[in-house]
Scaffold this active site. Structure first.
Site, PDB file in Angstrom:
ATOM      1  N   LYS A 324       1.945 -32.262 -58.132  1.00  0.00           N
ATOM      2  CA  LYS A 324       1.984 -31.630 -56.808  1.00  0.00           C
ATOM      3  C   LYS A 324       1.016 -32.278 -55.820  1.00  0.00           C
ATOM      4  CE  LYS A 324       4.065 -27.230 -57.993  1.00  0.00           C
ATOM      5  NZ  LYS A 324       3.983 -25.763 -57.971  1.00  0.00           N
ATOM      6  N   ARG A 358       4.301 -25.661 -67.125  1.00  0.00           N
ATOM      7  CA  ARG A 358       5.563 -26.212 -66.600  1.00  0.00           C
ATOM      8  C   ARG A 358       5.294 -27.630 -66.101  1.00  0.00           C
ATOM      9  NH1 ARG A 358       8.523 -26.608 -61.787  1.00  0.00           N
ATOM     10  NH2 ARG A 358      10.764 -26.163 -62.008  1.00  0.00           N
TER      11      ARG A 358
END
Length: 379
Positions: A324, A358
Site C-alpha cells: 500500500k 491479507r
C-alpha cells in the site's frame, strides 16, 4: 552467579520449563505481562481513587499535575499494571463512583488471553484496474494461480472483482458477478474449497449469495456490513464475516480524512457493527481496522502500533497493508518494490495481535512468518 535479560513470549511454557510449581505458574504468568491502558476523560474524583487503589497493589496511574487538588474536572490518564493488577482492579473498582464501575467491567477484556493460529489470506483480483498487476488473473490462469497459492502456504484465498483503491469507481452487481462467475465455477468444480477457505471481497448481495452457494465461506466486506441484505445472506449461510472500517467510501476516502481520536473512533464503529452483525445472527466475526481506507499515514501508523487494543472485542484481527501507498510515504517506492515494507508491517501486526494477514505475496509471507514464529517460540 550470572545474569542476563530475557524476553518471554509464552510465559506459561517458560515457567513450566523452569520447573515452577504448577499452582504458581498461572500466578507468575499473570505477573509477567505489563499493560498500559490510556483512559480518556476520566473524572478527577475517579482519578484520585484509582491512583490510590493502583498504588496499593503495586500498579500505578499516570495523571497530569493538579489532579490531587482537582484543578480540572476531567483528565486523561494511563493505567500501568500487570494482568494480575488489572484483574484485582476489575473487582476493586466495581464499588467505586465516578464511572469506575464501568471501567472495572472493561478491564478484564484487555487482559484475557487469545491464541489464534496465524493465517495467510492470498489475494486474487478478477478486475483489470487492481492496483497491483501481479494479483490479477484471467479465467484460463485461475487454476494455476490458486494451486500455486495453496502450495505456497495460503490458508485463505480472497477473490475480488472490483477495485477498492482510493478514487476507484463502483461497478454494477451484474458486472461484478460476470467477472467472478467462471472462476467461482472453476473453484467449485475442482473442489479447491476443500483444500483452502475462499473469501469474497465484495459488498454486493447478488455476488455474495452466488459465491456462498458455491463453496465460499468468508465475506470480506469493506463497507463493514453497511447493507442489511448482506447481513441476511451471510447469516443464512453461517458465513464468517470480515467487518472492515472505512471512512466515507473508496471514491473520496482519502480526501482529508480526519478523526477526533482514530483509535476510539474506530473502536466505536466496530462496536456498533458487531452489534448489528449479532442482531442478524452472525457470530463468526473478524475485525479489520482498514489500513489505507480513509486514513493518513499517521492514522495508519497509530492503528498498527496500537492494534492490540482491538483484541478486547475477542475476535480475530485481519491486517491488509500489502504494497500500500503508506510504504511509499515512508520511503518512496514503486508498487512492485514494496514487498520488504509490506513484510515489516505485517510481522509487526502479528506481534501486536493480528492473526490473519491479507497479502499478494504468499510464499514470501509464509517464510517470513515461520521464521518470526520460530524466534518467538523460544523460551
Amino acid at each position: 552467579m550470572q545474569t542476563y535479560k530475557i524476553s518471554i513470549s509464552d510465559t506459561k511454557k517458560f515457567y513450566e520449563n523452569l520447573g515452577c510449581d504448577k499452582g504458581g505458574i498461572e500466578i507468575l504468568s499473570k505477573k509477567s505481562k505489563l499493560h498500559t491502558l490510556y483512559i480518556k476523560d476520566l473524572h478527577v474524583g475517579a482519578a484520585n481513587i484509582l491512583k490510590q487503589d493502583a498504588l496499593s497493589i503495586g500498579a500505578d496511574l499516570a495523571v497530569p499535575s493538579g489532579v490531587i487538588v482537582a484543578r480540572d474536572k476531567y483528565v486523561d490518564a494511563v493505567l500501568i499494571g500487570t494482568t494480575k493488577h488489572f484483574e484485582v482492579l476489575s473487582r476493586k473498582e466495581l464499588a467505586q463512583p465516578f464511572g469506575l464501575k464501568e471501567l472495572a467491567k472493561s478491564l478484564k477484556d484487555y487482559v484475557k488471553e487469545q491464541n489464534y493460529k496465524t493465517k495467510i489470506m492470498g489475494v486474487l483480483n478478477a478486475n483489470e484496474d487492481s492496483f497491483f498487476k501481479n494479483s490479477r488473473f484471467n479465467n484460463s490462469s485461475a487454476s494455476i494461480k490458486i494451486e500455486k497459492m495453496i502450495e505456497d502456504g495460503a490458508n485463505i484465498i480472497d477473490i475480488g472483482a472490483v477495485s477498492s483503491r482510493p478514487g476507484s469507481l463502483a461497478v454494477s452487481e451484474n458486472v461484478e458477478l460476470e467477472r467472478v462467475k467462471d472462476i467461482v465455477q472453476t473453484i467449485y468444480k475442482n473442489k479447491y474449497y476443500e483444500k483452502v477457505d475462499f473469501s469474497i471481497d465484495s459488498y454486493a448481495p447478488k455476488v455474495i449469495d452466488y459465491v456462498l452457494n458455491h463453496g465460499f465461506k468468508i465475506v470480506n466486506d469493506i463497507t463493514g456490513l453497511e447493507n442489511d441484505e448482506v447481513c441476511k445472506i451471510a447469516a443464512n449461510y453461517n458465513a464468517q464475516v470480515v467487518i472492515m472500517h472505512m471512512q466515507n467510501n473508496q471514491t473520496n476516502m482519502q480526501e482529508n480524512p480526519t478523526y477526533e481520536n482514530v483509535i476510539l473512533d474506530i473502536d466505536t464503529y466496530l462496536k456498533n457493527q458487531i452489534q448489528k452483525a449479532k442482531s442478524f445472527g452472525i457470530d463468526d466475526i473478524v475485525l479489520d481496522v482498514g489500513i489505507g481506507f480513509g486514513k493518513t499515514l499517521e492514522h495508519n501508523l497509530l492503528l498498527l502500533k496500537n492494534l492490540e487494543h482491538f483484541k478486547h472485542f475477542g475476535y480475530e484481527l485481519l491486517i491488509g497493508a500489502s504494497r500500500k501507498s503508506m510504504i511509499n510515504m515512508i520511503t518512496p517506492t514503486e508498487v512492485v518494490d514494496r514487498l520488504p515494507g509490506t513484510l515489516a508491517i505485517h510481522l509487526e501486526s502479528i506481534r501486536y495481535g493480528a492473526s490473519i494477514i491479507r497479502c499478494h505475496d504468499v510464499k514470501e509471507h509464509y517464510q517470513a512468518i515461520k521464521v518470526f514464529e520460530a524466534i518467538n517460540s523460544i523460551n
